[in-house]
Design a protein around this motif. Structure first.
Motif, PDB file in Angstrom:
ATOM      1  N   GLY A   1       0.839  -1.194   0.000  1.00 28.46           N
ATOM      2  CA  GLY A   1       0.000   0.000   0.000  1.00 28.46           C
ATOM      3  C   GLY A   1       0.871   1.240   0.000  1.00 28.46           C
ATOM      4  N   GLY A   2       0.232   2.396  -0.071  1.00 26.06           N
ATOM      5  CA  GLY A   2       0.967   3.659  -0.107  1.00 26.06           C
ATOM      6  C   GLY A   2       1.891   3.824   1.097  1.00 26.06           C
ATOM      7  N   SER A   3       1.471   3.290   2.229  1.00 31.13           N
ATOM      8  CA  SER A   3       2.296   3.425   3.442  1.00 31.13           C
ATOM      9  C   SER A   3       3.665   2.789   3.228  1.00 31.13           C
ATOM     10  CB  SER A   3       1.613   2.740   4.629  1.00 31.13           C
ATOM     11  OG  SER A   3       0.292   3.177   4.747  1.00 31.13           O
TER      12      SER A   3
ATOM     13  N   ASN B   1       5.701   4.496   0.275  1.00 34.16           N
ATOM     14  CA  ASN B   1       6.418   5.695   0.712  1.00 34.16           C
ATOM     15  C   ASN B   1       7.652   5.320   1.534  1.00 34.16           C
ATOM     16  OD1 ASN B   1       5.132   8.002  -0.358  1.00 34.16           O
ATOM     17  ND2 ASN B   1       3.502   7.911   1.191  1.00 34.16           N
TER      18      ASN B   1
ATOM     19  N   HIS C   1       0.467  13.270   3.444  1.00 29.70           N
ATOM     20  CA  HIS C   1      -0.117  12.119   4.135  1.00 29.70           C
ATOM     21  C   HIS C   1       0.777  11.736   5.305  1.00 29.70           C
ATOM     22  CE1 HIS C   1      -1.795   8.085   4.707  1.00 29.70           C
ATOM     23  NE2 HIS C   1      -2.839   8.515   4.023  1.00 29.70           N
TER      24      HIS C   1
ATOM     25  N   THR D   1       1.671   9.105   6.492  1.00 27.31           N
ATOM     26  CA  THR D   1       2.583   7.976   6.335  1.00 27.31           C
ATOM     27  C   THR D   1       3.999   8.467   6.034  1.00 27.31           C
ATOM     28  OG1 THR D   1       1.935   7.789   4.020  1.00 27.31           O
ATOM     29  CG2 THR D   1       0.842   6.339   5.561  1.00 27.31           C
TER      30      THR D   1
ATOM     31  N   GLY E   1      -1.744  15.040  -5.768  1.00 27.74           N
ATOM     32  CA  GLY E   1      -3.090  14.730  -5.279  1.00 27.74           C
ATOM     33  C   GLY E   1      -3.074  14.495  -3.780  1.00 27.74           C
TER      34      GLY E   1
ATOM     35  N   THR F   1      -4.481  13.870  -0.025  1.00 27.65           N
ATOM     36  CA  THR F   1      -5.560  13.013   0.454  1.00 27.65           C
ATOM     37  C   THR F   1      -6.780  13.853   0.842  1.00 27.65           C
ATOM     38  OG1 THR F   1      -3.790  11.672   1.330  1.00 27.65           O
ATOM     39  CG2 THR F   1      -6.007  11.116   2.045  1.00 27.65           C
TER      40      THR F   1
ATOM     41  N   ASP G   1       4.499  11.801  -3.960  1.00 23.95           N
ATOM     42  CA  ASP G   1       3.479  10.889  -3.426  1.00 23.95           C
ATOM     43  C   ASP G   1       2.222  11.018  -4.292  1.00 23.95           C
ATOM     44  OD1 ASP G   1       1.586   9.447  -2.098  1.00 23.95           O
ATOM     45  OD2 ASP G   1       1.961  10.338  -0.114  1.00 23.95           O
TER      46      ASP G   1
ATOM     47  N   ALA H   1       0.007   8.433  -4.500  1.00 28.50           N
ATOM     48  CA  ALA H   1      -0.748   7.234  -4.095  1.00 28.50           C
ATOM     49  C   ALA H   1      -2.162   7.289  -4.673  1.00 28.50           C
ATOM     50  CB  ALA H   1      -0.797   7.129  -2.574  1.00 28.50           C
ATOM     51  N   TYR H   2      -2.818   8.405  -4.460  1.00 30.22           N
ATOM     52  CA  TYR H   2      -4.158   8.600  -5.013  1.00 30.22           C
ATOM     53  C   TYR H   2      -4.103   9.200  -6.414  1.00 30.22           C
ATOM     54  CZ  TYR H   2      -8.100  11.928  -5.767  1.00 30.22           C
ATOM     55  OH  TYR H   2      -9.085  12.702  -6.298  1.00 30.22           O
TER      56      TYR H   2
ATOM     57  N   HIS I   1      -4.471   0.163  -5.953  1.00 29.01           N
ATOM     58  CA  HIS I   1      -5.699  -0.193  -5.237  1.00 29.01           C
ATOM     59  C   HIS I   1      -6.576   1.016  -4.920  1.00 29.01           C
ATOM     60  CE1 HIS I   1      -3.560  -0.262  -0.976  1.00 29.01           C
ATOM     61  NE2 HIS I   1      -3.960   0.947  -1.287  1.00 29.01           N
ATOM     62  N   LYS I   2      -6.170   2.183  -5.378  1.00 28.77           N
ATOM     63  CA  LYS I   2      -7.062   3.339  -5.266  1.00 28.77           C
ATOM     64  C   LYS I   2      -7.762   3.551  -6.605  1.00 28.77           C
ATOM     65  CE  LYS I   2      -5.105   5.474  -1.185  1.00 28.77           C
ATOM     66  NZ  LYS I   2      -4.108   6.384  -0.645  1.00 28.77           N
TER      67      LYS I   2
HETATM   68  C1  LIG Z   1      -3.871   6.744   0.647  1.00 25.65           C
HETATM   69  C2  LIG Z   1      -2.622   7.524   0.670  1.00 25.65           C
HETATM   70  C3  LIG Z   1      -1.464   7.021   1.273  1.00 25.65           C
HETATM   71  C4  LIG Z   1      -1.465   5.735   2.061  1.00 25.65           C
HETATM   72  O1  LIG Z   1      -1.734   4.661   1.237  1.00 25.65           O
HETATM   73  P1  LIG Z   1      -2.283   3.261   1.801  1.00 25.65           P
HETATM   74  O2  LIG Z   1      -2.430   2.460   0.562  1.00 25.65           O
HETATM   75  O3  LIG Z   1      -3.592   3.552   2.478  1.00 25.65           O
HETATM   76  O4  LIG Z   1      -1.275   2.717   2.724  1.00 25.65           O
HETATM   77  C5  LIG Z   1      -0.314   7.765   1.170  1.00 25.65           C
HETATM   78  N1  LIG Z   1      -0.294   8.949   0.521  1.00 25.65           N
HETATM   79  C6  LIG Z   1      -1.401   9.464  -0.052  1.00 25.65           C
HETATM   80  C7  LIG Z   1      -1.324  10.783  -0.744  1.00 25.65           C
HETATM   81  C8  LIG Z   1      -2.604   8.775   0.011  1.00 25.65           C
HETATM   82  O5  LIG Z   1      -3.706   9.308  -0.556  1.00 25.65           O
END
Ligand SMILES: *Cc1c(COP(=O)(O)O)cnc(C)c1O
Length: 482
Positions: A137-139, A142, A179, A181, A234, A236, A261, A263-264, A292-293
Protein backbone atom coordinates in the motif's frame (compact mmCIF):
# COMPACT_ATOMS: atom_id res chain seq x y z
CA UNK A 1 -14.79 -35.42 7.67
CA UNK A 2 -13.05 -35.24 4.30
CA UNK A 3 -10.48 -32.48 3.85
CA UNK A 4 -11.77 -31.15 0.54
CA UNK A 5 -9.84 -27.93 1.02
CA UNK A 6 -6.61 -29.71 0.24
CA UNK A 7 -8.08 -31.94 -2.46
CA UNK A 8 -8.24 -31.06 -6.11
CA UNK A 9 -11.18 -30.89 -8.43
CA UNK A 10 -13.61 -28.92 -6.30
CA UNK A 11 -12.56 -25.38 -7.09
CA UNK A 12 -14.91 -24.88 -9.99
CA UNK A 13 -17.96 -25.82 -7.99
CA UNK A 14 -16.91 -23.98 -4.83
CA UNK A 15 -15.76 -20.81 -6.58
CA UNK A 16 -18.96 -20.72 -8.57
CA UNK A 17 -21.00 -20.90 -5.36
CA UNK A 18 -18.94 -18.09 -3.81
CA UNK A 19 -19.21 -16.15 -7.08
CA UNK A 20 -22.98 -16.39 -6.90
CA UNK A 21 -22.91 -15.03 -3.36
CA UNK A 22 -20.68 -12.17 -4.45
CA UNK A 23 -22.88 -11.30 -7.44
CA UNK A 24 -25.79 -11.11 -5.05
CA UNK A 25 -23.75 -8.91 -2.69
CA UNK A 26 -22.89 -6.51 -5.49
CA UNK A 27 -26.59 -5.82 -6.10
CA UNK A 28 -26.50 -3.98 -2.76
CA UNK A 29 -30.05 -4.92 -1.93
CA UNK A 30 -28.95 -6.06 1.53
CA UNK A 31 -28.90 -3.97 4.69
CA UNK A 32 -25.82 -2.56 6.35
CA UNK A 33 -23.80 -5.10 8.38
CA UNK A 34 -24.70 -3.45 11.67
CA UNK A 35 -28.43 -3.56 10.95
CA UNK A 36 -28.28 -7.33 10.85
CA UNK A 37 -25.53 -7.64 13.44
CA UNK A 38 -27.60 -9.69 15.95
CA UNK A 39 -28.16 -12.54 13.50
CA UNK A 40 -24.70 -13.03 12.07
CA UNK A 41 -22.78 -12.37 15.24
CA UNK A 42 -24.68 -15.15 16.96
CA UNK A 43 -24.01 -17.53 14.07
CA UNK A 44 -20.31 -16.74 13.80
CA UNK A 45 -19.38 -16.36 17.45
CA UNK A 46 -18.73 -20.01 18.28
CA UNK A 47 -15.92 -21.50 20.38
CA UNK A 48 -12.67 -22.69 18.79
CA UNK A 49 -13.72 -25.82 16.86
CA UNK A 50 -11.85 -28.96 17.86
CA UNK A 51 -13.33 -30.88 14.93
CA UNK A 52 -13.49 -29.41 11.44
CA UNK A 53 -16.85 -29.02 9.75
CA UNK A 54 -15.52 -29.38 6.22
CA UNK A 55 -15.32 -27.15 3.17
CA UNK A 56 -19.06 -27.29 2.43
CA UNK A 57 -19.87 -25.83 5.82
CA UNK A 58 -17.21 -23.15 5.34
CA UNK A 59 -18.57 -22.28 1.91
CA UNK A 60 -22.15 -22.17 3.15
CA UNK A 61 -21.31 -19.93 6.09
CA UNK A 62 -19.24 -17.66 3.84
CA UNK A 63 -22.21 -17.23 1.51
CA UNK A 64 -24.93 -17.01 4.13
CA UNK A 65 -23.34 -15.12 7.01
CA UNK A 66 -20.06 -13.49 6.04
CA UNK A 67 -20.40 -12.07 2.53
CA UNK A 68 -23.87 -10.49 3.02
CA UNK A 69 -22.51 -8.64 6.06
CA UNK A 70 -19.43 -7.24 4.40
CA UNK A 71 -18.28 -3.68 3.89
CA UNK A 72 -20.00 -0.67 2.33
CA UNK A 73 -16.76 0.17 0.49
CA UNK A 74 -17.63 -1.50 -2.86
CA UNK A 75 -21.11 0.09 -2.84
CA UNK A 76 -21.37 2.50 -5.80
CA UNK A 77 -22.67 5.18 -3.40
CA UNK A 78 -19.61 4.90 -1.14
CA UNK A 79 -17.27 7.87 -1.67
CA UNK A 80 -15.48 8.06 1.69
CA UNK A 81 -11.73 8.38 2.21
CA UNK A 82 -9.79 7.14 -0.85
CA UNK A 83 -10.75 3.53 -1.12
CA UNK A 84 -12.93 1.36 -3.32
CA UNK A 85 -13.71 -2.24 -4.24
CA UNK A 86 -11.70 -4.36 -6.63
CA UNK A 87 -13.00 -4.69 -10.16
CA UNK A 88 -13.90 -8.12 -11.53
CA UNK A 89 -10.65 -8.28 -13.52
CA UNK A 90 -8.64 -7.61 -10.35
CA UNK A 91 -10.60 -10.22 -8.41
CA UNK A 92 -10.03 -12.87 -11.06
CA UNK A 93 -6.32 -12.12 -11.31
CA UNK A 94 -5.78 -12.10 -7.54
CA UNK A 95 -7.65 -15.40 -7.22
CA UNK A 96 -5.60 -16.94 -10.02
CA UNK A 97 -2.34 -15.86 -8.38
CA UNK A 98 -3.51 -17.16 -5.04
CA UNK A 99 -3.57 -20.68 -6.49
CA UNK A 100 -1.13 -20.70 -9.38
CA UNK A 101 1.73 -18.54 -8.07
CA UNK A 102 1.60 -17.94 -4.35
CA UNK A 103 4.92 -16.02 -4.48
CA UNK A 104 6.20 -13.40 -6.90
CA UNK A 105 9.63 -15.00 -7.24
CA UNK A 106 10.82 -17.79 -9.62
CA UNK A 107 10.63 -17.73 -13.39
CA UNK A 108 6.90 -17.91 -14.01
CA UNK A 109 4.44 -16.01 -16.15
CA UNK A 110 3.31 -14.28 -12.96
CA UNK A 111 6.87 -13.15 -12.21
CA UNK A 112 7.16 -11.87 -15.78
CA UNK A 113 3.93 -9.87 -15.40
CA UNK A 114 5.31 -8.31 -12.22
CA UNK A 115 7.90 -6.44 -14.29
CA UNK A 116 5.78 -5.94 -17.42
CA UNK A 117 2.92 -4.37 -15.46
CA UNK A 118 5.32 -2.07 -13.61
CA UNK A 119 6.60 -0.93 -17.00
CA UNK A 120 3.06 -0.39 -18.30
CA UNK A 121 2.07 1.47 -15.17
CA UNK A 122 5.12 3.75 -15.33
CA UNK A 123 4.56 4.48 -19.01
CA UNK A 124 0.85 5.16 -18.49
CA UNK A 125 1.65 7.62 -15.70
CA UNK A 126 4.40 9.53 -17.52
CA UNK A 127 7.39 8.13 -15.61
CA UNK A 128 8.53 5.57 -18.16
CA UNK A 129 12.21 5.90 -17.23
CA UNK A 130 11.72 4.70 -13.66
CA UNK A 131 11.86 1.11 -12.39
CA UNK A 132 9.35 -0.21 -9.92
CA UNK A 133 8.64 -2.58 -7.09
CA UNK A 134 5.26 -3.51 -5.67
CA UNK A 135 4.31 -3.45 -2.00
CA UNK A 136 1.17 -3.62 0.09
CA UNK A 137 0.00 0.00 0.00
CA UNK A 138 0.97 3.66 -0.11
CA UNK A 139 2.30 3.43 3.44
CA UNK A 140 4.94 0.86 2.53
CA UNK A 141 5.50 2.36 -0.92
CA UNK A 142 6.42 5.70 0.71
CA UNK A 143 8.63 3.86 3.21
CA UNK A 144 10.53 2.17 0.37
CA UNK A 145 10.95 5.41 -1.60
CA UNK A 146 12.16 7.30 1.45
CA UNK A 147 14.50 4.42 2.27
CA UNK A 148 16.02 5.11 -1.15
CA UNK A 149 16.23 8.81 -0.31
CA UNK A 150 17.95 8.09 3.01
CA UNK A 151 20.44 5.79 1.28
CA UNK A 152 21.22 8.42 -1.34
CA UNK A 153 21.64 11.31 1.12
CA UNK A 154 24.02 9.41 3.40
CA UNK A 155 26.02 7.76 0.64
CA UNK A 156 26.81 11.30 -0.56
CA UNK A 157 28.72 11.81 2.70
CA UNK A 158 30.33 8.37 2.75
CA UNK A 159 27.93 6.62 5.12
CA UNK A 160 25.87 3.47 4.52
CA UNK A 161 22.81 4.18 6.67
CA UNK A 162 21.26 0.76 6.05
CA UNK A 163 24.32 -0.96 7.53
CA UNK A 164 25.57 1.57 10.05
CA UNK A 165 22.58 3.71 10.97
CA UNK A 166 22.42 7.48 10.84
CA UNK A 167 24.73 9.74 12.80
CA UNK A 168 23.23 13.18 12.33
CA UNK A 169 19.94 15.04 12.06
CA UNK A 170 18.30 15.15 8.66
CA UNK A 171 15.36 17.02 7.20
CA UNK A 172 12.49 15.92 5.00
CA UNK A 173 10.46 18.73 3.47
CA UNK A 174 6.78 18.01 2.88
CA UNK A 175 3.74 20.22 2.68
CA UNK A 176 1.49 20.55 5.70
CA UNK A 177 -1.09 18.62 3.65
CA UNK A 178 1.14 15.56 3.18
CA UNK A 179 -0.12 12.12 4.13
CA UNK A 180 0.95 11.13 7.64
CA UNK A 181 2.58 7.98 6.34
CA UNK A 182 5.48 10.28 5.42
CA UNK A 183 6.13 10.99 9.11
CA UNK A 184 5.62 7.33 10.01
CA UNK A 185 8.00 6.19 7.27
CA UNK A 186 10.85 8.37 8.41
CA UNK A 187 10.15 7.34 11.99
CA UNK A 188 10.58 3.71 10.93
CA UNK A 189 13.70 4.63 8.95
CA UNK A 190 15.30 5.84 12.16
CA UNK A 191 15.64 9.53 11.39
CA UNK A 192 12.68 10.50 13.56
CA UNK A 193 9.20 11.75 12.74
CA UNK A 194 10.24 15.26 13.74
CA UNK A 195 12.69 15.28 10.85
CA UNK A 196 9.70 16.14 8.65
CA UNK A 197 9.41 19.89 8.30
CA UNK A 198 5.90 20.98 7.35
CA UNK A 199 5.94 23.55 4.55
CA UNK A 200 2.99 25.94 4.41
CA UNK A 201 0.48 25.79 1.56
CA UNK A 202 -1.32 28.49 -0.36
CA UNK A 203 -5.12 28.92 -0.48
CA UNK A 204 -5.40 26.10 -3.02
CA UNK A 205 -3.61 23.59 -0.79
CA UNK A 206 -0.37 23.63 -2.82
CA UNK A 207 3.09 23.87 -1.29
CA UNK A 208 4.46 27.42 -1.12
CA UNK A 209 7.78 27.48 -2.97
CA UNK A 210 9.02 30.56 -1.10
CA UNK A 211 8.45 28.75 2.23
CA UNK A 212 10.25 25.66 0.92
CA UNK A 213 13.23 27.69 -0.20
CA UNK A 214 13.65 29.57 3.05
CA UNK A 215 13.27 26.38 5.13
CA UNK A 216 16.07 24.68 3.19
CA UNK A 217 18.38 27.67 3.49
CA UNK A 218 17.73 27.99 7.21
CA UNK A 219 18.41 24.27 7.83
CA UNK A 220 21.55 24.31 5.71
CA UNK A 221 22.90 27.13 7.85
CA UNK A 222 22.45 24.82 10.85
CA UNK A 223 24.30 21.97 9.13
CA UNK A 224 21.22 19.74 8.88
CA UNK A 225 21.45 17.13 6.12
CA UNK A 226 18.55 17.43 3.65
CA UNK A 227 17.12 13.96 2.88
CA UNK A 228 14.14 14.55 0.60
CA UNK A 229 11.53 16.93 -0.65
CA UNK A 230 8.13 15.23 -0.77
CA UNK A 231 5.54 16.61 -3.17
CA UNK A 232 1.91 15.55 -3.46
CA UNK A 233 0.40 14.60 -6.77
CA UNK A 234 -3.09 14.73 -5.28
CA UNK A 235 -3.37 15.36 -1.53
CA UNK A 236 -5.56 13.01 0.45
CA UNK A 237 -7.59 15.87 1.87
CA UNK A 238 -8.55 17.84 -1.21
CA UNK A 239 -6.68 16.35 -4.19
CA UNK A 240 -4.36 19.36 -4.59
CA UNK A 241 -1.32 18.85 -6.81
CA UNK A 242 1.84 20.61 -5.63
CA UNK A 243 3.77 22.76 -8.14
CA UNK A 244 5.97 19.85 -9.23
CA UNK A 245 8.06 21.75 -11.77
CA UNK A 246 9.04 24.46 -9.30
CA UNK A 247 9.75 21.90 -6.56
CA UNK A 248 11.88 19.86 -8.98
CA UNK A 249 13.94 22.97 -9.67
CA UNK A 250 14.52 23.61 -5.97
CA UNK A 251 15.47 19.94 -5.49
CA UNK A 252 17.92 20.11 -8.40
CA UNK A 253 19.44 23.34 -7.23
CA UNK A 254 20.12 21.94 -3.73
CA UNK A 255 20.77 18.37 -4.92
CA UNK A 256 17.99 16.99 -2.73
CA UNK A 257 16.05 13.79 -3.46
CA UNK A 258 12.69 14.63 -5.07
CA UNK A 259 9.87 12.26 -4.09
CA UNK A 260 6.32 12.48 -5.42
CA UNK A 261 3.48 10.89 -3.43
CA UNK A 262 0.91 10.04 -6.07
CA UNK A 263 -0.75 7.23 -4.09
CA UNK A 264 -4.16 8.60 -5.01
CA UNK A 265 -3.66 11.19 -7.71
CA UNK A 266 -0.97 9.93 -10.07
CA UNK A 267 -3.50 8.47 -12.58
CA UNK A 268 -4.98 12.00 -12.81
CA UNK A 269 -2.25 12.65 -15.38
CA UNK A 270 -4.42 10.69 -17.83
CA UNK A 271 -6.93 13.56 -17.91
CA UNK A 272 -5.37 15.72 -20.63
CA UNK A 273 -7.36 18.76 -19.41
CA UNK A 274 -5.22 18.87 -16.26
CA UNK A 275 -2.10 16.91 -17.23
CA UNK A 276 -0.06 20.14 -17.33
CA UNK A 277 -0.28 20.15 -13.52
CA UNK A 278 2.02 17.11 -13.59
CA UNK A 279 4.85 18.88 -15.44
CA UNK A 280 8.06 18.26 -13.52
CA UNK A 281 6.97 14.77 -12.48
CA UNK A 282 9.50 13.31 -14.92
CA UNK A 283 12.27 14.89 -12.81
CA UNK A 284 11.32 12.91 -9.70
CA UNK A 285 13.84 10.52 -8.13
CA UNK A 286 10.99 8.43 -6.76
CA UNK A 287 7.23 8.28 -7.24
CA UNK A 288 4.53 6.13 -5.67
CA UNK A 289 1.06 5.17 -6.84
CA UNK A 290 -1.63 2.91 -5.34
CA UNK A 291 -3.28 0.79 -8.02
CA UNK A 292 -5.70 -0.19 -5.24
CA UNK A 293 -7.06 3.34 -5.27
CA UNK A 294 -7.98 4.86 -8.63
CA UNK A 295 -7.16 1.85 -10.82
CA UNK A 296 -9.48 -0.62 -9.06
CA UNK A 297 -6.97 -3.23 -7.83
CA UNK A 298 -7.78 -5.39 -4.84
CA UNK A 299 -6.47 -3.78 -1.64
CA UNK A 300 -2.82 -4.58 -1.08
CA UNK A 301 -1.32 -3.27 -4.32
CA UNK A 302 1.00 -0.23 -4.39
CA UNK A 303 4.04 0.59 -6.49
CA UNK A 304 7.24 2.53 -5.77
CA UNK A 305 9.13 3.82 -8.80
CA UNK A 306 12.74 4.88 -8.62
CA UNK A 307 15.52 5.91 -10.96
CA UNK A 308 18.01 3.36 -9.67
CA UNK A 309 16.74 0.10 -8.18
CA UNK A 310 20.26 -0.82 -7.06
CA UNK A 311 19.95 1.94 -4.51
CA UNK A 312 16.91 0.15 -3.06
CA UNK A 313 18.90 -3.04 -2.94
CA UNK A 314 21.58 -1.32 -0.86
CA UNK A 315 18.89 0.19 1.36
CA UNK A 316 16.82 -2.95 1.88
CA UNK A 317 18.75 -6.10 1.06
CA UNK A 318 18.15 -8.86 3.58
CA UNK A 319 21.66 -10.14 2.71
CA UNK A 320 22.10 -13.49 0.95
CA UNK A 321 20.76 -16.42 2.95
CA UNK A 322 21.60 -20.10 2.56
CA UNK A 323 17.97 -21.13 2.67
CA UNK A 324 17.20 -18.82 -0.25
CA UNK A 325 20.09 -18.17 -2.63
CA UNK A 326 21.54 -21.61 -1.95
CA UNK A 327 18.56 -23.13 -3.72
CA UNK A 328 19.27 -21.59 -7.11
CA UNK A 329 22.42 -21.62 -9.18
CA UNK A 330 22.28 -19.06 -11.97
CA UNK A 331 26.07 -19.32 -12.35
CA UNK A 332 25.56 -22.75 -13.90
CA UNK A 333 24.50 -20.69 -16.90
CA UNK A 334 21.59 -22.89 -17.93
CA UNK A 335 18.18 -21.69 -16.94
CA UNK A 336 15.70 -24.30 -17.99
CA UNK A 337 13.35 -24.68 -15.06
CA UNK A 338 11.26 -22.03 -13.32
CA UNK A 339 13.14 -22.91 -10.13
CA UNK A 340 16.58 -22.24 -11.60
CA UNK A 341 16.42 -18.54 -10.69
CA UNK A 342 14.35 -16.13 -8.60
CA UNK A 343 14.02 -13.59 -11.37
CA UNK A 344 14.26 -9.92 -10.42
CA UNK A 345 14.99 -9.85 -6.67
CA UNK A 346 12.00 -7.75 -5.61
CA UNK A 347 12.45 -9.11 -2.10
CA UNK A 348 15.66 -7.10 -1.89
CA UNK A 349 14.02 -3.86 -3.07
CA UNK A 350 11.65 -3.48 -0.16
CA UNK A 351 10.63 -4.88 3.20
CA UNK A 352 8.70 -8.01 2.22
CA UNK A 353 10.13 -11.43 1.41
CA UNK A 354 6.92 -13.44 1.00
CA UNK A 355 4.55 -11.34 -1.07
CA UNK A 356 1.67 -12.10 -3.42
CA UNK A 357 1.87 -11.53 -7.17
CA UNK A 358 0.45 -8.06 -7.64
CA UNK A 359 1.66 -7.54 -11.17
CA UNK A 360 -0.94 -9.90 -12.58
CA UNK A 361 -3.65 -7.75 -11.00
CA UNK A 362 -2.37 -4.53 -12.55
CA UNK A 363 -1.79 -6.32 -15.86
CA UNK A 364 -5.43 -7.52 -15.85
CA UNK A 365 -6.78 -4.06 -15.02
CA UNK A 366 -4.89 -2.37 -17.84
CA UNK A 367 -5.41 -5.20 -20.32
CA UNK A 368 -9.16 -5.20 -19.76
CA UNK A 369 -9.90 -1.56 -20.59
CA UNK A 370 -6.59 -0.18 -21.84
CA UNK A 371 -5.18 3.27 -21.20
CA UNK A 372 -8.21 4.64 -23.03
CA UNK A 373 -10.59 3.00 -20.57
CA UNK A 374 -8.57 4.24 -17.59
CA UNK A 375 -8.55 7.76 -19.02
CA UNK A 376 -12.30 7.66 -19.54
CA UNK A 377 -12.85 6.55 -15.94
CA UNK A 378 -10.50 9.15 -14.46
CA UNK A 379 -12.11 11.96 -16.47
CA UNK A 380 -15.58 10.83 -15.49
CA UNK A 381 -14.61 10.91 -11.82
CA UNK A 382 -13.02 14.35 -12.16
CA UNK A 383 -16.23 15.51 -13.86
CA UNK A 384 -18.30 14.23 -10.94
CA UNK A 385 -16.31 16.41 -8.54
CA UNK A 386 -16.78 19.35 -10.94
CA UNK A 387 -20.53 18.75 -11.12
CA UNK A 388 -20.81 19.01 -7.34
CA UNK A 389 -18.58 22.10 -7.30
CA UNK A 390 -20.81 23.75 -9.91
CA UNK A 391 -23.97 23.04 -7.89
CA UNK A 392 -22.30 24.21 -4.67
CA UNK A 393 -21.19 27.47 -6.27
CA UNK A 394 -24.67 28.27 -7.50
CA UNK A 395 -27.03 27.06 -4.79
CA UNK A 396 -27.82 29.48 -1.92
CA UNK A 397 -27.77 26.62 0.61
CA UNK A 398 -24.44 25.19 -0.49
CA UNK A 399 -20.88 26.43 -0.25
CA UNK A 400 -17.86 25.21 -2.19
CA UNK A 401 -14.90 25.19 0.22
CA UNK A 402 -12.11 24.63 -2.29
CA UNK A 403 -11.99 24.26 -6.06
CA UNK A 404 -11.57 20.55 -6.90
CA UNK A 405 -8.26 19.57 -8.56
CA UNK A 406 -9.14 15.93 -9.16
CA UNK A 407 -12.07 13.73 -8.12
CA UNK A 408 -12.57 15.07 -4.57
CA UNK A 409 -15.03 17.90 -3.87
CA UNK A 410 -15.14 19.64 -0.47
CA UNK A 411 -18.41 21.48 0.15
CA UNK A 412 -21.04 22.00 2.83
CA UNK A 413 -24.63 22.89 3.52
CA UNK A 414 -25.21 26.48 4.69
CA UNK A 415 -28.14 28.36 6.19
CA UNK A 416 -27.90 31.97 7.38
CA UNK A 417 -30.25 31.19 10.32
CA UNK A 418 -27.87 28.60 11.75
CA UNK A 419 -24.84 29.57 13.86
CA UNK A 420 -22.98 26.30 14.16
CA UNK A 421 -22.61 25.09 10.60
CA UNK A 422 -19.93 22.54 11.52
CA UNK A 423 -22.41 20.84 13.83
CA UNK A 424 -25.15 20.97 11.22
CA UNK A 425 -22.92 19.38 8.58
CA UNK A 426 -21.70 16.77 11.03
CA UNK A 427 -25.29 15.74 11.78
CA UNK A 428 -26.16 15.88 8.11
CA UNK A 429 -23.24 13.60 7.34
CA UNK A 430 -24.22 11.03 9.98
CA UNK A 431 -27.74 10.87 8.60
CA UNK A 432 -26.50 10.65 5.00
CA UNK A 433 -24.31 7.66 5.79
CA UNK A 434 -27.09 5.92 7.69
CA UNK A 435 -29.42 6.15 4.72
CA UNK A 436 -26.90 3.76 3.10
CA UNK A 437 -27.17 5.24 -0.39
CA UNK A 438 -24.58 8.06 -0.61
CA UNK A 439 -21.64 7.72 1.74
CA UNK A 440 -18.98 10.44 1.53
CA UNK A 441 -16.59 11.18 4.40
CA UNK A 442 -15.82 14.55 5.95
CA UNK A 443 -12.67 16.60 6.42
CA UNK A 444 -11.69 20.11 7.43
CA UNK A 445 -10.77 22.77 4.90
CA UNK A 446 -9.07 25.73 6.60
CA UNK A 447 -10.76 24.68 9.82
CA UNK A 448 -14.25 24.32 8.35
CA UNK A 449 -16.04 20.98 8.39
CA UNK A 450 -16.59 19.80 4.83
CA UNK A 451 -18.51 16.98 3.19
CA UNK A 452 -15.91 15.22 1.07
CA UNK A 453 -17.00 12.81 -1.65
CA UNK A 454 -14.05 11.19 -3.47
CA UNK A 455 -14.81 9.33 -6.69
CA UNK A 456 -12.34 6.65 -7.71
CA UNK A 457 -14.44 3.50 -8.00
CA UNK A 458 -15.10 1.68 -11.25
CA UNK A 459 -18.71 1.32 -10.05
CA UNK A 460 -19.26 5.04 -9.47
CA UNK A 461 -21.73 6.43 -12.00
CA UNK A 462 -21.98 10.10 -13.05
CA UNK A 463 -25.60 10.67 -11.88
CA UNK A 464 -24.49 9.90 -8.32
CA UNK A 465 -22.86 13.35 -8.07
CA UNK A 466 -26.18 15.18 -8.64
CA UNK A 467 -28.02 12.67 -6.47
CA UNK A 468 -25.63 13.23 -3.58
CA UNK A 469 -26.23 16.99 -3.82
CA UNK A 470 -30.00 16.44 -3.75
CA UNK A 471 -29.69 14.21 -0.68
CA UNK A 472 -27.51 16.83 1.06
CA UNK A 473 -30.07 19.56 0.32
CA UNK A 474 -32.97 17.43 1.54
CA UNK A 475 -31.28 16.40 4.81
CA UNK A 476 -29.83 19.88 5.35
CA UNK A 477 -33.32 21.43 5.11
CA UNK A 478 -34.76 18.86 7.52
CA UNK A 479 -32.06 19.51 10.13
CA UNK A 480 -32.21 23.31 9.73
CA UNK A 481 -36.01 23.25 10.17
CA UNK A 482 -35.82 21.38 13.47
C1 LIG B 1 -3.87 6.74 0.65
C2 LIG B 1 -2.62 7.52 0.67
C3 LIG B 1 -1.46 7.02 1.27
C4 LIG B 1 -1.46 5.74 2.06
O1 LIG B 1 -1.73 4.66 1.24
P1 LIG B 1 -2.28 3.26 1.80
O2 LIG B 1 -2.43 2.46 0.56
O3 LIG B 1 -3.59 3.55 2.48
O4 LIG B 1 -1.27 2.72 2.72
C5 LIG B 1 -0.31 7.76 1.17
N1 LIG B 1 -0.29 8.95 0.52
C6 LIG B 1 -1.40 9.46 -0.05
C7 LIG B 1 -1.32 10.78 -0.74
C8 LIG B 1 -2.60 8.77 0.01
O5 LIG B 1 -3.71 9.31 -0.56
Amino acid sequence: MSDKGAETGHLQELLSRVGEGLDEYLKFEHQDALHTDKNWRQQLDVPLPEKGEGIDAVTRELIEQVIPNGSAIPNPGFSSFITTGATTAATLAATAANIASPQRYMLTAFNFLEELSLKWLAEMCGIGKLKGVYSSGGSVANLIALGGARQYAFEQIGIDPAADGVDRPVRIYASEECHHTIQRSVGVLGVGRRAVRAIACDQTGRMLISALRSAIIEDKAHGILPMAIVANAGTTNTGAIDPLQAIAEVAQEHKIWFHVDGAYGLPGILDERISHHYEGLEKADSVIVDPHKWLGASVGVAATFIRDRELLQRAFTQEPADYLEGSVDPSAGVIEHSMDDFGIPYFDYGVELSAPCRGVVVWALIKEIGVEGMRHRVKQHNDMAKTIAERARNHPNLELLIEPSLSICCFRYVDSQIDDLDQLNQRLHRQLVRENTYMPSTTRVKGTLALRPCYIGARHQPPQAEELVEAVLRIGREIARN
